[in-house]
Design a protein around this motif. Structure first.
Motif, PDB file in Angstrom:
ATOM      1  N   VAL A 159       0.474  -0.850  -0.186  1.00 23.21           N
ATOM      2  CA  VAL A 159       0.296   0.147   0.211  1.00 23.21           C
ATOM      3  C   VAL A 159       0.847   1.184  -0.032  1.00 23.21           C
ATOM      4  N   CYS A 160       2.304   1.303   0.753  1.00 23.64           N
ATOM      5  CA  CYS A 160       3.158   1.992   0.617  1.00 23.64           C
ATOM      6  C   CYS A 160       3.486   2.876  -0.568  1.00 23.64           C
ATOM      7  N   ALA A 161       4.202   1.701  -0.638  1.00 27.15           N
ATOM      8  CA  ALA A 161       4.639   1.686  -2.351  1.00 27.15           C
ATOM      9  C   ALA A 161       3.275   2.449  -3.601  1.00 27.15           C
ATOM     10  N   ILE A 162       2.187   2.003  -3.711  1.00 24.11           N
ATOM     11  CA  ILE A 162       1.351   1.791  -4.768  1.00 24.11           C
ATOM     12  C   ILE A 162       0.998   3.387  -3.947  1.00 24.11           C
ATOM     13  N   GLY A 163       0.733   3.413  -2.555  1.00 23.79           N
ATOM     14  CA  GLY A 163       0.378   5.073  -2.879  1.00 23.79           C
ATOM     15  C   GLY A 163       1.533   6.475  -2.571  1.00 23.79           C
ATOM     16  N   CYS A 164       2.523   6.089  -3.055  1.00 26.15           N
ATOM     17  CA  CYS A 164       4.080   6.985  -3.343  1.00 26.15           C
ATOM     18  C   CYS A 164       4.206   7.023  -4.885  1.00 26.15           C
ATOM     19  N   LEU A 165       3.173   6.528  -6.067  1.00 26.36           N
ATOM     20  CA  LEU A 165       3.237   6.713  -6.650  1.00 26.36           C
ATOM     21  C   LEU A 165       3.009   7.856  -6.982  1.00 26.36           C
ATOM     22  N   SER A 166       1.670   8.447  -6.447  1.00 27.29           N
ATOM     23  CA  SER A 166       0.938   9.735  -6.695  1.00 27.29           C
ATOM     24  C   SER A 166       2.205  10.738  -6.922  1.00 27.29           C
ATOM     25  N   PHE A 167       3.220  10.589  -6.251  1.00 24.91           N
ATOM     26  CA  PHE A 167       4.568  11.504  -6.190  1.00 24.91           C
ATOM     27  C   PHE A 167       5.429  11.504  -7.603  1.00 24.91           C
ATOM     28  N   ILE A 168       5.534  10.216  -7.758  1.00 24.82           N
ATOM     29  CA  ILE A 168       6.329   9.791  -9.435  1.00 24.82           C
ATOM     30  C   ILE A 168       5.302  11.243 -10.287  1.00 24.82           C
ATOM     31  N   ILE A 169       3.561  10.660 -10.327  1.00 27.07           N
ATOM     32  CA  ILE A 169       3.081  11.321 -11.054  1.00 27.07           C
ATOM     33  C   ILE A 169       3.324  13.101 -10.785  1.00 27.07           C
ATOM     34  N   TYR A 170       3.384  12.817  -9.910  1.00 27.29           N
ATOM     35  CA  TYR A 170       3.227  14.924  -9.702  1.00 27.29           C
ATOM     36  C   TYR A 170       4.778  15.104 -10.165  1.00 27.29           C
ATOM     37  N   VAL A 171       5.629  14.386  -9.701  1.00 31.15           N
ATOM     38  CA  VAL A 171       7.622  14.384 -10.799  1.00 31.15           C
ATOM     39  C   VAL A 171       7.242  14.598 -12.617  1.00 31.15           C
ATOM     40  N   LEU A 172       6.157  13.144 -12.705  1.00 35.96           N
ATOM     41  CA  LEU A 172       6.402  13.599 -14.830  1.00 35.96           C
ATOM     42  C   LEU A 172       5.744  14.824 -14.805  1.00 35.96           C
ATOM     43  N   VAL A 173       4.322  15.300 -14.313  1.00 35.53           N
ATOM     44  CA  VAL A 173       3.467  16.756 -13.991  1.00 35.53           C
ATOM     45  C   VAL A 173       4.568  18.059 -14.414  1.00 35.53           C
ATOM     46  N   PHE A 174       5.229  17.757 -13.411  1.00 28.50           N
ATOM     47  CA  PHE A 174       6.582  19.164 -13.335  1.00 28.50           C
ATOM     48  C   PHE A 174       6.887  19.043 -14.758  1.00 28.50           C
ATOM     49  N   HIS A 175       8.083  17.840 -15.072  1.00 31.38           N
ATOM     50  CA  HIS A 175       8.539  18.101 -15.854  1.00 31.38           C
ATOM     51  C   HIS A 175       7.950  18.805 -17.009  1.00 31.38           C
ATOM     52  N   LEU A 176       6.484  17.910 -17.619  1.00 31.98           N
ATOM     53  CA  LEU A 176       5.699  18.186 -18.976  1.00 31.98           C
ATOM     54  C   LEU A 176       5.975  19.530 -18.838  1.00 31.98           C
ATOM     55  N   ILE A 177       5.244  20.579 -17.458  1.00 29.00           N
ATOM     56  CA  ILE A 177       5.210  21.946 -17.334  1.00 29.00           C
ATOM     57  C   ILE A 177       6.589  22.007 -17.242  1.00 29.00           C
ATOM     58  N   TYR A 178       7.587  21.825 -16.896  1.00 24.11           N
ATOM     59  CA  TYR A 178       8.551  22.488 -17.093  1.00 24.11           C
ATOM     60  C   TYR A 178       9.182  22.709 -18.416  1.00 24.11           C
ATOM     61  N   LYS A 179       9.058  21.988 -19.407  1.00 24.72           N
ATOM     62  CA  LYS A 179       9.371  21.256 -21.081  1.00 24.72           C
ATOM     63  C   LYS A 179       9.063  21.937 -21.329  1.00 24.72           C
ATOM     64  N   GLY A 180       7.272  22.457 -21.362  1.00 25.91           N
ATOM     65  CA  GLY A 180       6.807  23.303 -21.598  1.00 25.91           C
ATOM     66  C   GLY A 180       6.851  24.806 -21.920  1.00 25.91           C
ATOM     67  N   LEU A 181       7.380  24.814 -21.377  1.00 26.02           N
ATOM     68  CA  LEU A 181       7.696  26.367 -20.591  1.00 26.02           C
ATOM     69  C   LEU A 181       9.222  26.318 -21.226  1.00 26.02           C
ATOM     70  N   THR A 182       9.954  25.642 -21.438  1.00 29.08           N
ATOM     71  CA  THR A 182      11.099  26.473 -21.486  1.00 29.08           C
ATOM     72  C   THR A 182      11.534  25.815 -23.374  1.00 29.08           C
ATOM     73  N   GLY A 183      10.104  24.835 -23.945  1.00 30.67           N
ATOM     74  CA  GLY A 183      10.366  24.812 -25.148  1.00 30.67           C
ATOM     75  C   GLY A 183      10.408  23.760 -26.112  1.00 30.67           C
ATOM     76  N   GLU A 184      11.802  22.711 -24.413  1.00 27.33           N
ATOM     77  CA  GLU A 184      12.152  21.332 -25.407  1.00 27.33           C
ATOM     78  C   GLU A 184      10.641  20.527 -25.507  1.00 27.33           C
ATOM     79  N   THR A 185      11.597  19.618 -27.461  1.00 25.75           N
ATOM     80  CA  THR A 185      11.055  19.343 -27.736  1.00 25.75           C
ATOM     81  C   THR A 185      11.445  17.530 -27.369  1.00 25.75           C
ATOM     82  N   THR A 186      10.433  16.688 -28.201  1.00 29.01           N
ATOM     83  CA  THR A 186      10.949  15.186 -27.483  1.00 29.01           C
ATOM     84  C   THR A 186      11.032  15.002 -28.925  1.00 29.01           C
ATOM     85  N   ASN A 187      12.257  14.170 -29.188  1.00 29.01           N
ATOM     86  CA  ASN A 187      12.673  12.988 -30.110  1.00 29.01           C
ATOM     87  C   ASN A 187      11.576  11.476 -30.506  1.00 29.01           C
ATOM     88  N   GLN A 188      10.801  12.193 -31.816  1.00 32.18           N
ATOM     89  CA  GLN A 188       9.901  11.046 -32.113  1.00 32.18           C
ATOM     90  C   GLN A 188      10.670  10.356 -33.124  1.00 32.18           C
TER      91      GLN A 188
END
Length: 171
Positions: free
Chosen positions: A142-171
């Motif tokens: 349960v603790c491990a599953i609950g802590c996944l939300s923090f990984i989601i938070y980091v992912l969202v902040f990373h995507l916001i940062y990428k959007g603000l800095t204009g970084e693009t991903t290679n596809q």
């Protein structure tokens, strides 16, 4: 677009976002308030006990962590609700300084709400851990599953940062 039109649009966008945030903050206040009175593990109800009415799990560290993080979540979400209330009371700034104050209040409310959401996750995990401690594997899962939300938070902040800095991903 001139400066006044930009300011009007900015005010409208902030107030629209604040309405949605207010609903979430109010739900968090309600949930954390209720959790404070319906504690995990329940209360001592033996009529002859000197501890009648006291929380049963009060000596468990996980329970103490639950109580503290629930209180943090409550205070932060109540602070966010208050901030949104103040914003609504003065939602039509007429000067650049008033607009700057509105933006700063919005930022504070958003930070408080993020802290509240983080504390709620920790309260959830520690509350479950306190009540499931007899089954270490289940409590740990349960603790491990609950802590996944923090990984989601980091992912969202990373995507916001990428959007603000204009970084693009290679596809």
């Amino acid at each position: 677009m001139n400066s006044d039109e930009n300011d009007t649009r900015k005010i409208r966008d902030i107030m629209n976002a604040a309405q949605i945030h207010l609903v979430v903050a109010t739900l968090l206040v309600t949930v954390t308030f209720a959790a404070g009175f319906t504690l995990p593990g329940g209360f001592e109800n033996d009529h002859d006990s000197p501890h009648k009415g006291m929380a049963i799990l009060v000596k468990k560290p996980a329970f103490c962590a639950f109580v503290v993080t629930d209180a943090i979540a409550f205070v932060c979400s109540a602070g966010a609700v208050f901030s949104y209330f103040v914003m609504a009371a003065n939602h039509r700034p007429t000067t650049k300084e008033e607009l700057r104050v509105l933006v700063n209040i919005y930022r504070v409310a958003t930070i408080l709400q993020f802290l509240s959401m983080s504390a709620v996750v920790i309260a959830f995990v520690t509350g479950l851990y306190a009540t499931l401690s007899h089954s270490v594997s289940l409590a740990t899962s349960v603790c491990a599953i609950g802590c996944l939300s923090f990984i989601i938070y980091v992912l969202v902040f990373h995507l916001i940062y990428k959007g603000l800095t204009g970084e693009t991903t290679n596809q």
